[in-house]
Scaffold this motif. Structure first.
Motif, PDB file in Angstrom:
ATOM      1  N   ALA A  40      -4.392 -23.413  -7.621  1.00  0.00           N
ATOM      2  CA  ALA A  40      -5.828 -22.706  -7.319  1.00  0.00           C
ATOM      3  C   ALA A  40      -6.426 -22.396  -9.138  1.00  0.00           C
ATOM      4  CB  ALA A  40      -5.386 -21.549  -7.449  1.00  0.00           C
ATOM      5  N   VAL A  41      -8.187 -21.703  -9.784  1.00  0.00           N
ATOM      6  CA  VAL A  41      -8.786 -21.522 -10.964  1.00  0.00           C
ATOM      7  C   VAL A  41      -8.978 -20.303 -10.455  1.00  0.00           C
ATOM      8  CG1 VAL A  41      -8.181 -24.121 -12.366  1.00  0.00           C
ATOM      9  CG2 VAL A  41     -10.215 -22.864 -10.092  1.00  0.00           C
ATOM     10  N   MET A  43     -10.238 -17.340  -9.476  1.00  0.00           N
ATOM     11  CA  MET A  43     -10.856 -16.888  -7.937  1.00  0.00           C
ATOM     12  C   MET A  43     -10.312 -17.667  -6.884  1.00  0.00           C
ATOM     13  SD  MET A  43     -13.330 -14.712  -9.641  1.00  0.00           S
ATOM     14  CE  MET A  43     -13.178 -12.479  -8.073  1.00  0.00           C
ATOM     15  N   ILE A  44     -10.672 -18.627  -6.312  1.00  0.00           N
ATOM     16  CA  ILE A  44     -10.347 -19.344  -5.676  1.00  0.00           C
ATOM     17  C   ILE A  44      -9.608 -20.917  -5.549  1.00  0.00           C
ATOM     18  CG2 ILE A  44     -11.886 -21.614  -6.670  1.00  0.00           C
ATOM     19  CD1 ILE A  44     -13.171 -20.739  -3.727  1.00  0.00           C
ATOM     20  N   GLY A  45      -8.565 -20.987  -3.959  1.00  0.00           N
ATOM     21  CA  GLY A  45      -7.474 -22.126  -4.716  1.00  0.00           C
ATOM     22  C   GLY A  45      -7.682 -22.813  -3.463  1.00  0.00           C
ATOM     23  N   VAL A  46      -6.185 -23.851  -3.104  1.00  0.00           N
ATOM     24  CA  VAL A  46      -6.090 -24.231  -1.843  1.00  0.00           C
ATOM     25  C   VAL A  46      -5.085 -22.877  -1.109  1.00  0.00           C
ATOM     26  CG1 VAL A  46      -5.119 -26.221  -0.279  1.00  0.00           C
ATOM     27  CG2 VAL A  46      -6.478 -26.655  -2.219  1.00  0.00           C
ATOM     28  N   PRO A  47      -4.583 -22.618  -0.143  1.00  0.00           N
ATOM     29  CA  PRO A  47      -3.270 -21.710  -0.338  1.00  0.00           C
ATOM     30  C   PRO A  47      -2.128 -22.856   0.417  1.00  0.00           C
ATOM     31  CG  PRO A  47      -5.540 -21.272   1.600  1.00  0.00           C
ATOM     32  CD  PRO A  47      -5.929 -22.713   0.674  1.00  0.00           C
ATOM     33  N   LYS A  48      -1.172 -22.021  -0.635  1.00  0.00           N
ATOM     34  CA  LYS A  48       0.409 -22.576  -0.252  1.00  0.00           C
ATOM     35  C   LYS A  48       0.246 -22.980   1.295  1.00  0.00           C
ATOM     36  CE  LYS A  48       5.273 -22.304  -1.458  1.00  0.00           C
ATOM     37  NZ  LYS A  48       5.543 -22.508   0.331  1.00  0.00           N
ATOM     38  N   ASP A  49       0.864 -24.753   1.298  1.00  0.00           N
ATOM     39  CA  ASP A  49       1.385 -25.148   2.920  1.00  0.00           C
ATOM     40  C   ASP A  49      -0.075 -25.289   3.502  1.00  0.00           C
ATOM     41  OD1 ASP A  49       3.952 -25.020   1.828  1.00  0.00           O
ATOM     42  OD2 ASP A  49       5.034 -23.349   2.632  1.00  0.00           O
ATOM     43  N   PRO A  74      -8.484 -26.544   2.473  1.00  0.00           N
ATOM     44  CA  PRO A  74      -9.241 -25.580   2.718  1.00  0.00           C
ATOM     45  C   PRO A  74      -8.754 -24.923   1.891  1.00  0.00           C
ATOM     46  CG  PRO A  74      -7.158 -25.348   4.269  1.00  0.00           C
ATOM     47  CD  PRO A  74      -6.967 -27.644   3.784  1.00  0.00           C
ATOM     48  N   LEU A  75      -9.789 -23.876   2.026  1.00  0.00           N
ATOM     49  CA  LEU A  75      -9.824 -23.210  -0.222  1.00  0.00           C
ATOM     50  C   LEU A  75      -9.958 -21.715   0.573  1.00  0.00           C
ATOM     51  CD1 LEU A  75     -12.774 -24.748  -1.872  1.00  0.00           C
ATOM     52  CD2 LEU A  75      -9.896 -24.446  -2.392  1.00  0.00           C
ATOM     53  N   SER A  76      -9.354 -20.259   0.081  1.00  0.00           N
ATOM     54  CA  SER A  76      -9.264 -19.378   0.114  1.00  0.00           C
ATOM     55  C   SER A  76      -9.866 -18.281  -0.806  1.00  0.00           C
ATOM     56  CB  SER A  76      -8.623 -18.657   0.810  1.00  0.00           C
ATOM     57  OG  SER A  76      -7.211 -18.855   0.085  1.00  0.00           O
ATOM     58  N   GLY A  77     -10.524 -17.737  -1.276  1.00  0.00           N
ATOM     59  CA  GLY A  77     -10.534 -16.722  -2.520  1.00  0.00           C
ATOM     60  C   GLY A  77     -11.886 -15.612  -2.402  1.00  0.00           C
ATOM     61  N   ALA A 126      -6.880 -33.577  -9.380  1.00  0.00           N
ATOM     62  CA  ALA A 126      -8.088 -34.194  -8.612  1.00  0.00           C
ATOM     63  C   ALA A 126      -9.178 -32.999  -8.142  1.00  0.00           C
ATOM     64  CB  ALA A 126      -8.313 -35.160  -7.812  1.00  0.00           C
ATOM     65  N   VAL A 127      -8.391 -32.067  -7.330  1.00  0.00           N
ATOM     66  CA  VAL A 127      -8.522 -30.531  -6.807  1.00  0.00           C
ATOM     67  C   VAL A 127      -8.943 -29.582  -8.093  1.00  0.00           C
ATOM     68  CG1 VAL A 127      -7.735 -28.623  -5.276  1.00  0.00           C
ATOM     69  CG2 VAL A 127      -7.143 -30.485  -4.712  1.00  0.00           C
ATOM     70  N   VAL A 128      -7.781 -29.524  -8.366  1.00  0.00           N
ATOM     71  CA  VAL A 128      -8.570 -28.176  -9.960  1.00  0.00           C
ATOM     72  C   VAL A 128     -10.080 -28.480 -10.704  1.00  0.00           C
ATOM     73  CG1 VAL A 128      -7.786 -27.428 -11.685  1.00  0.00           C
ATOM     74  CG2 VAL A 128      -5.831 -27.573 -10.297  1.00  0.00           C
ATOM     75  N   LEU A 129     -10.119 -29.730 -10.818  1.00  0.00           N
ATOM     76  CA  LEU A 129     -10.922 -29.935 -11.499  1.00  0.00           C
ATOM     77  C   LEU A 129     -11.820 -29.794 -11.657  1.00  0.00           C
ATOM     78  CD1 LEU A 129     -10.455 -33.349 -13.534  1.00  0.00           C
ATOM     79  CD2 LEU A 129     -10.473 -31.078 -14.250  1.00  0.00           C
ATOM     80  N   ALA A 130     -12.340 -30.123  -9.310  1.00  0.00           N
ATOM     81  CA  ALA A 130     -13.486 -29.748  -8.738  1.00  0.00           C
ATOM     82  C   ALA A 130     -13.752 -28.277  -7.767  1.00  0.00           C
ATOM     83  CB  ALA A 130     -13.695 -30.808  -7.166  1.00  0.00           C
ATOM     84  N   LEU A 131     -12.633 -27.330  -8.291  1.00  0.00           N
ATOM     85  CA  LEU A 131     -12.374 -26.357  -8.230  1.00  0.00           C
ATOM     86  C   LEU A 131     -13.757 -25.733  -9.027  1.00  0.00           C
ATOM     87  CD1 LEU A 131      -8.651 -25.071  -7.178  1.00  0.00           C
ATOM     88  CD2 LEU A 131     -10.331 -25.268  -5.440  1.00  0.00           C
ATOM     89  N   PRO A 132     -15.057 -24.482  -7.835  1.00  0.00           N
ATOM     90  CA  PRO A 132     -15.348 -23.788  -8.798  1.00  0.00           C
ATOM     91  C   PRO A 132     -14.675 -22.685  -9.702  1.00  0.00           C
ATOM     92  CG  PRO A 132     -15.135 -23.174  -6.492  1.00  0.00           C
ATOM     93  CD  PRO A 132     -14.397 -23.943  -6.574  1.00  0.00           C
ATOM     94  N   LEU A 133     -15.517 -22.729 -10.772  1.00  0.00           N
ATOM     95  CA  LEU A 133     -14.744 -21.445 -11.939  1.00  0.00           C
ATOM     96  C   LEU A 133     -15.439 -20.377 -10.818  1.00  0.00           C
ATOM     97  CD1 LEU A 133     -15.235 -23.089 -14.644  1.00  0.00           C
ATOM     98  CD2 LEU A 133     -13.021 -22.806 -13.588  1.00  0.00           C
TER      99      LEU A 133
END
Length: 185
Positions: A40-41, A43-49, A74-77, A126-133
């Motif tokens: 995650a970064v 306010m948003i991230g990929v839920p664990k598992d 999936p993303l949640s935040g 790849a995911v961390v760079l693509a997550l919206p800040l």
């Protein structure tokens, strides 16, 4: 100093045994893997598992194994404007060359551990760079009122506060009645 050995049972560790060291050999695979922790970064991230759908192509080349793939998760935040919970999905592409030996690799390059490679760091990058800040629940989200904290989408277009500039606040009680001026003249 020896590096810790990879656990072949770890979900993101992939065996390249069937490729051998024969340049030109290739294998495709589409596993569903559990998301790593702390992906995650802000306010948003990929839920664990959470389930991550991965499509991979492993190719044996002279220097090592080239891994090319895409992953959807999936993303949640929460919305950065109104703080409402939000969910969405992300799809990322990645490509990484895992070198056979440290002599061929640079300082930041990935190495094979025998016939095993760990795809988690490549996926994580790849995911961390693509997550919206600053994720938003919708593009036109008006956010929260800076005065009272009310959600502006629910408050309506007439939501206002009478602001008095603090520099002029002490003059508010000095209002002159226009009728008194007319009578004195």
């Amino acid at each position: 100093m020896s590096l810790p050995r990879l656990d072949p049972r770890a979900p993101w560790v992939i065996s390249t045994h069937d490729l051998g060291r024969r340049p030109g050999s290739m294998r495709k695979m589409s596993p569903t893997l559990p998301a790593p922790v702390d992906l995650a970064v802000g306010m948003i991230g990929v839920p664990k598992d959470a389930e991550v759908e991965v499509d991979l192509r492993l190719e044996s080349v002279m220097e090592g194994v080239l891994v090319t793939g895409t992953a959807g998760a999936p993303l949640s935040g929460e919305c950065s404007r109104c703080l409402d919970p939000l969910t969405s999905e992300i799809e990322v592409g990645f490509q990484e060359l895992f070198f056979y030996s440290a002599e061929d690799a640079g300082e930041d390059d990935s190495l094979l551990d025998g016939e095993l490679l760990d795809l988690e760091p490549t996926f994580r990058d790849a995911v961390v760079l693509a997550l919206p800040l600053s994720p938003v629940c919708r593009e036109d989200c008006p956010g929260l009122c800076p005065e009272c904290g009310a959600k502006l989408a629910d408050a309506g277009p007439d939501h206002r506060h009478d602001r008095v500039d603090s520099r002029w606040a002490s003059l508010q009680g000095l209002k002159i009645d226009d009728n008194e001026d007319d009578q004195e003249a």
